[in-house]
Design a protein around this motif. Sequence first.
Motif, mmCIF file in Angstrom:
data_model
loop_
_atom_site.group_PDB
_atom_site.id
_atom_site.type_symbol
_atom_site.label_atom_id
_atom_site.label_comp_id
_atom_site.label_asym_id
_atom_site.label_seq_id
_atom_site.Cartn_x
_atom_site.Cartn_y
_atom_site.Cartn_z
ATOM 1 N N VAL A 56 11.544 54.016 34.535
ATOM 2 C CA VAL A 56 10.181 54.472 34.843
ATOM 3 C C VAL A 56 9.265 53.345 35.349
ATOM 4 O O VAL A 56 8.363 53.592 36.146
ATOM 5 C CB VAL A 56 9.567 55.165 33.599
ATOM 6 C CG1 VAL A 56 8.155 55.643 33.867
ATOM 7 C CG2 VAL A 56 10.445 56.329 33.157
ATOM 8 N N GLY A 57 9.484 52.122 34.886
ATOM 9 C CA GLY A 57 8.674 50.989 35.344
ATOM 10 C C GLY A 57 7.214 51.057 34.950
ATOM 11 O O GLY A 57 6.332 51.040 35.818
ATOM 12 N N PRO A 58 6.898 51.145 33.640
ATOM 13 C CA PRO A 58 5.483 51.183 33.217
ATOM 14 C C PRO A 58 4.738 49.913 33.611
ATOM 15 O O PRO A 58 5.346 48.840 33.748
ATOM 16 C CB PRO A 58 5.565 51.308 31.687
ATOM 17 C CG PRO A 58 6.937 50.824 31.322
ATOM 18 C CD PRO A 58 7.817 51.135 32.477
ATOM 19 N N LEU A 59 3.413 50.050 33.764
ATOM 20 C CA LEU A 59 2.575 48.903 34.124
ATOM 21 C C LEU A 59 2.204 48.061 32.904
ATOM 22 O O LEU A 59 2.017 46.855 33.017
ATOM 23 C CB LEU A 59 1.260 49.388 34.761
ATOM 24 C CG LEU A 59 1.228 49.721 36.244
ATOM 25 C CD1 LEU A 59 -0.194 50.092 36.649
ATOM 26 C CD2 LEU A 59 1.721 48.552 37.083
ATOM 27 N N GLU A 65 -4.070 47.065 28.110
ATOM 28 C CA GLU A 65 -3.326 46.023 28.826
ATOM 29 C C GLU A 65 -3.087 46.358 30.304
ATOM 30 O O GLU A 65 -2.505 45.554 31.028
ATOM 31 C CB GLU A 65 -1.987 45.753 28.123
ATOM 32 C CG GLU A 65 -2.156 45.095 26.766
ATOM 33 C CD GLU A 65 -0.843 44.938 26.026
ATOM 34 O OE1 GLU A 65 0.217 44.850 26.669
ATOM 35 O OE2 GLU A 65 -0.868 44.900 24.774
ATOM 36 N N VAL A 66 -3.525 47.532 30.749
ATOM 37 C CA VAL A 66 -3.415 47.865 32.176
ATOM 38 C C VAL A 66 -4.310 46.896 32.946
ATOM 39 O O VAL A 66 -5.473 46.704 32.593
ATOM 40 C CB VAL A 66 -3.856 49.324 32.452
ATOM 41 C CG1 VAL A 66 -3.930 49.582 33.958
ATOM 42 C CG2 VAL A 66 -2.901 50.297 31.799
ATOM 43 N N ALA A 115 -6.845 49.685 37.166
ATOM 44 C CA ALA A 115 -7.644 50.739 36.549
ATOM 45 C C ALA A 115 -8.905 51.030 37.372
ATOM 46 O O ALA A 115 -9.257 52.201 37.588
ATOM 47 C CB ALA A 115 -8.027 50.339 35.126
ATOM 48 N N GLU A 116 -9.556 49.981 37.855
ATOM 49 C CA GLU A 116 -10.789 50.162 38.630
ATOM 50 C C GLU A 116 -10.516 50.848 39.965
ATOM 51 O O GLU A 116 -11.312 51.643 40.450
ATOM 52 C CB GLU A 116 -11.485 48.815 38.860
ATOM 53 C CG GLU A 116 -12.183 48.266 37.626
ATOM 54 C CD GLU A 116 -13.093 49.280 36.952
ATOM 55 O OE1 GLU A 116 -13.911 49.916 37.655
ATOM 56 O OE2 GLU A 116 -12.972 49.457 35.725
ATOM 57 N N LEU A 141 3.389 52.484 28.778
ATOM 58 C CA LEU A 141 4.662 52.756 28.105
ATOM 59 C C LEU A 141 4.518 53.713 26.927
ATOM 60 O O LEU A 141 5.217 54.736 26.853
ATOM 61 C CB LEU A 141 5.303 51.439 27.629
ATOM 62 C CG LEU A 141 6.559 51.604 26.763
ATOM 63 C CD1 LEU A 141 7.678 52.296 27.519
ATOM 64 C CD2 LEU A 141 7.023 50.255 26.220
ATOM 65 N N LEU A 142 3.637 53.403 25.998
ATOM 66 C CA LEU A 142 3.549 54.202 24.771
ATOM 67 C C LEU A 142 3.044 55.623 25.027
ATOM 68 O O LEU A 142 3.304 56.524 24.226
ATOM 69 C CB LEU A 142 2.649 53.496 23.745
ATOM 70 C CG LEU A 142 3.202 52.166 23.210
ATOM 71 C CD1 LEU A 142 2.192 51.495 22.285
ATOM 72 C CD2 LEU A 142 4.538 52.352 22.490
#
Length: 307
Positions: free
Chosen positions: A195-198, A204-205, A210-211, A248-249
């Motif tokens: 999946v490759g989470p950020l 922590e993004v 996010a902006e 991820l979570l």
Amino acid sequence: MTITAQQVKALREKTGVGMMDCKTALNETGGDMEAAVDWLRKKGLSKAAKKADRVAAEGLIGAYAQGTKAALVEVNSETDFVGRNEIFQKLVSTIAAEALASGGDIDALKAQPFPGSSRNVGDEVTESIATIGENLTLRRTAMLEVAEGTVATYIHNAVAPGLGKLGVLVAMSSSGDKDKLDELGRKIAMHIAAVGPLALTPDEVPAEAAERERAVYSEQARASGKPESIIEKMVEGRMRKFYEEVVLLKQAFVVNPDQTVEQAVKEAEGDIGGPIQVTGFVRFVLGEGIEKEESDFAAEVAAAAGH
């Protein structure tokens, strides 16, 4: 005469050959820089320099775990073929094991002694260029550690134990059953590979990511012509959805998409016998971010023929 560190450094930069061989060459030639270059060429060592400007975007990711810590390294070569070379595989495996002591610092890793050699890790990579016949680079490393628990590793499509093109580390802190914790960690590592989470948590993004999302959602919401108070709620709802996709979570767990990763970890606590905290992860994909040169073979042939 005394050979200075500056002379050795200058010869190394000129030829790409390891420090020890550069020092020997200067000693053998009385400190004459050009004669030292020729001495290295005669020994077949300075051909490394000719290869050092080639783009190295292939190679291998190496993973190594011991006790409560694990490390990843990326060592690049020019062609995919080198990844199947046993000498190169042994080089990457050895560097991955040494990376446990570097704390994820690439310069510290390069400076560490290479086992069974008078050279350090960085110089051993340079020396290997002449042996293997391609430009090689030790590009990056990462290390995760927990006080108690495990750091699970996963290599996707491994070409040899701990070696492949995509590697993941997942740090899990727990006093529960180590074997069961390892099994859960491996499943989460496979999820990360797929999946490759950020980031691990919403906090922590990266702020920039996010902006950027928030700006897009705000513009889309304003185009609807709704009042500002409604727009704000619309944007917050879309940001929650964004975090579910990249954190991820919060992601749907690939092993069981009816649960988030966070819920799967919580559910596993009973079986594992204690609280579990996922404290970090690292995902290396071979060559990501390296700009590969696009070669126009027909143009090269035409140029060589003088057209």
